[in-house]
Design an enzyme around this catalytic site. Structure first.
Site, mmCIF file in Angstrom:
data_model
loop_
_atom_site.group_PDB
_atom_site.id
_atom_site.type_symbol
_atom_site.label_atom_id
_atom_site.label_comp_id
_atom_site.label_asym_id
_atom_site.label_seq_id
_atom_site.Cartn_x
_atom_site.Cartn_y
_atom_site.Cartn_z
ATOM 1 N N HIS A 126 -47.562 -4.479 12.013
ATOM 2 C CA HIS A 126 -46.749 -4.923 13.147
ATOM 3 C C HIS A 126 -45.277 -4.846 12.817
ATOM 4 O O HIS A 126 -44.866 -4.682 11.656
ATOM 5 C CB HIS A 126 -47.144 -6.343 13.585
ATOM 6 C CG HIS A 126 -46.905 -7.414 12.552
ATOM 7 N ND1 HIS A 126 -45.671 -7.961 12.309
ATOM 8 C CD2 HIS A 126 -47.766 -8.038 11.701
ATOM 9 C CE1 HIS A 126 -45.761 -8.887 11.368
ATOM 10 N NE2 HIS A 126 -47.020 -8.947 10.971
ATOM 11 N N CYS A 164 -50.098 -9.714 6.349
ATOM 12 C CA CYS A 164 -50.039 -8.533 7.208
ATOM 13 C C CYS A 164 -48.959 -7.575 6.702
ATOM 14 O O CYS A 164 -48.142 -7.918 5.848
ATOM 15 C CB CYS A 164 -49.762 -8.934 8.648
ATOM 16 S SG CYS A 164 -51.207 -9.594 9.519
#
Length: 526
Positions: free
Chosen positions: A422, A441
């Site tokens: 992301h 992440c």
């Protein structure tokens, strides 16, 4: 000999042959690792010998050549009974020796095909499918084609990155044989402009590895002599280039991290190369025509198409105590202007302390608070100081916008770790060389460019449409026509177009565990 094997098979019905049949003319003690496969092998050829006896000597010699050549793959030939094979005489038909040779072939074949170690024992999150093959049938075909050594070599990964590591292994073994390079004594950080004997050691180290041209004295005696103890601009440039290749801050200063990398001996680099060759052997045969590779240790992402790197992106990975896992999954969709559904662990561990310190941050950062009945709760009515971290009673979600933790785009590839790619609102962190700042992440620099690459083969998802969606504020999910494999990997030795190979900082200290396992006796295959 063959008649004796047939009689034994009739007497014992289906009995495991490997390591169990009575000894033949020469008794050989060995650690059988592919016993089950070896039994199937002899049963499939009606118990006839494969390696020993006058007619099979050439096959035995080919196997011996291949076992010696295992070293070029970073494997230890001793694990494949090299000493026994070299000491024995294959001209005499010998069941025990035949079994040793079969076990050597099948074990080496399995290690070249899918790794010497089970990756899950080193990387518990490993999910990529390893390469597989019926090695008994493969061995029968290799014997029939007189292609023993060639068949083993063909099992190794057919990837440029793997071959680059093999080339580097040979080069560093040569450096080790020549005595390596001089070390640099411990001490205070060295800076450009410094002078002293440790600067001369630094210069000698970089000259020995080809990172710095030798110091040339001026031909004019009237000019001052070049001083090897002076940290001059050329040495500064060489240090910065070395730091850049190692994913260290290229500031020219030789502090503890740079010194550790410079003082790594050729033998240490050989061990590091062996570890990364093993990681290659764990990967599937087909990584995907179009696929994404993230190298955690190098803080980098590559978008590849038919073997060509079409895009490269800097990434931010997990902190030391929230490490990004190693795994593979398939990207099926991405979201522009995403809401952030805050994971419960992060809500209690990160957001609750922040909201206790600054209750106004809930609204200012765009968070919604939802109770266990699914009802929106006005954050102004909550006394965050009384809310427990254990059994946290709320669900948090953050609206799209410039402060959203996911930024403009998130790329989804369902996996049990809840890890994905992301954007980030804290893009200034990309200016750092070492980028382990996330909660697990992978944050991507320039995510819209990656979104355009991801969407390139999905009809209707043109760059103009993606830009238009991103200019708004509505969450938009976009499905892909074809799933894209995503491989989150960990490599500390990577191909480099200039130097052939470069070593990057082992940010999670994962090499040491893998190297220790490679130096231990190999486990049985079955």
């Amino acid at each position: 000999m063959i008649e004796r094997l047939r009689r034994l098979a009739l007497a014992f019905a289906v009995v495991p042959l490997m390591g169990v049949l009575p000894a033949s003319a020469v008794t050989v003690n060995y650690d059988c690792r592919a016993c089950e496969s070896g039994t199937r092998f002899y049963q499939s050829r009606e118990l006839s010998l494969a390696w020993t006896g006058a007619a099979n000597v050439h096959l035995y010699q080919d196997l011996l050549q291949a076992v010696r050549g295992a070293a070029s793959h970073g494997l230890d030939p001793a694990d494949y009974h090299l000493a026994l094979l070299e000491a024995a005489d294959p001209r005499q038909a010998d069941l025990d020796l035949d079994e040793v040779a079969t076990d050597a072939y099948l074990t080496l074949a399995a290690h070249l095909l899918s790794g010497r170690l089970n990756p899950v024992t080193i990387e518990p999150d490993w999910t990529a499918a390893r390469r597989g093959r019926d090695l008994v049938a493969y061995l029968q075909a290799a014997l029939g084609n007189d292609a023993v050594a060639e068949s083993l070599e063909a099992l190794a990964p057919d990837q440029p990155g793997y071959q680059a590591l093999r080339d580097a292994l040979a080069r560093y073994e040569g450096l080790a044989d020549e005595g390596g390079w001089p070390g640099i004594n411990p001490g205070l950080t060295l800076h450009p402009g410094d002078r002293g004997p440790r600067v001369a050691q630094l210069r000698a180290r970089l000259e020995a590895s080809g990172d710095l041209a030798p110091l040339v004295q001026p031909s004019d005696p009237a000019l001052p002599a070049a001083d090897p103890e002076f940290f001059d601009p050329a040495l500064d440039a060489a240090v910065r280039a070395f730091q850049h290749r190692a994913s260290l801050d290229p500031d020219g200063n030789v502090g503890p991290q740079t010194l550790a990398q410079l003082n790594a001996s050729p033998n240490q680099r050989i061990a590091q190369i062996r570890a990364n060759l093993e990681r290659w052997r764990w990967l599937p045969e087909d990584l995907g025509r179009r696929h994404i590779r993230v190298n955690i240790a190098d803080f980098s992402l590559e978008a590849r198409n038919d073997g060509v790197v079409e895009q490269q992106h800097d990434v931010i990975v997990g902190r030391l105590y929230r490490r990004t896992p190693v795994f593979s999954a398939s990207m099926t969709y991405f979201v522009i202007n995403p809401w952030w559904e805050t994971p419960p662990s992060l809500a209690a561990r990160d957001k609750l302390p922040a909201f206790r310190a600054d209750p106004g941050a809930v609204t200012r950062l765009g968070f919604q608070v939802i109770d266990r009945t699914g009802t929106l709760v006005d954050p102004a009515t909550i006394d965050w100081a009384t809310i427990p971290a254990t059994n946290f009673p709320y669900r948090l979600r953050q609206s799209p916008g410039p402060l959203n933790a996911l930024g403009e785009v998130k790329f989804m590839f369902p996996n049990p770790h809840n890890v994905y790619l992301h954007d980030t609102p804290t893009r200034g962190l990309f200016s750092q060389t070492r980028r382990d700042f996330s909660s697990g992440c992978v944050r991507v620099r320039d995510p819209l460019a990656l979104a355009e690459w991801v969407a390139a083969e999905t009809p209707g998802l043109t760059p103009a449409r993606l830009q238009s969606i991103a200019a708004g504020n509505d969450e938009t999910r976009l499905s892909l026509a074809r799933a894209i494999p995503v491989h989150i990997l960990y490599w500390t030795a990577v191909p480099d177009p200039e130097s052939g190979i470069r070593f990057v900082n082992d940010v999670y200290d994962r090499d040491s565990v893998l190297i220790a396992a490679l130096d231990s006796p190999p486990p049985p295959m079955e």
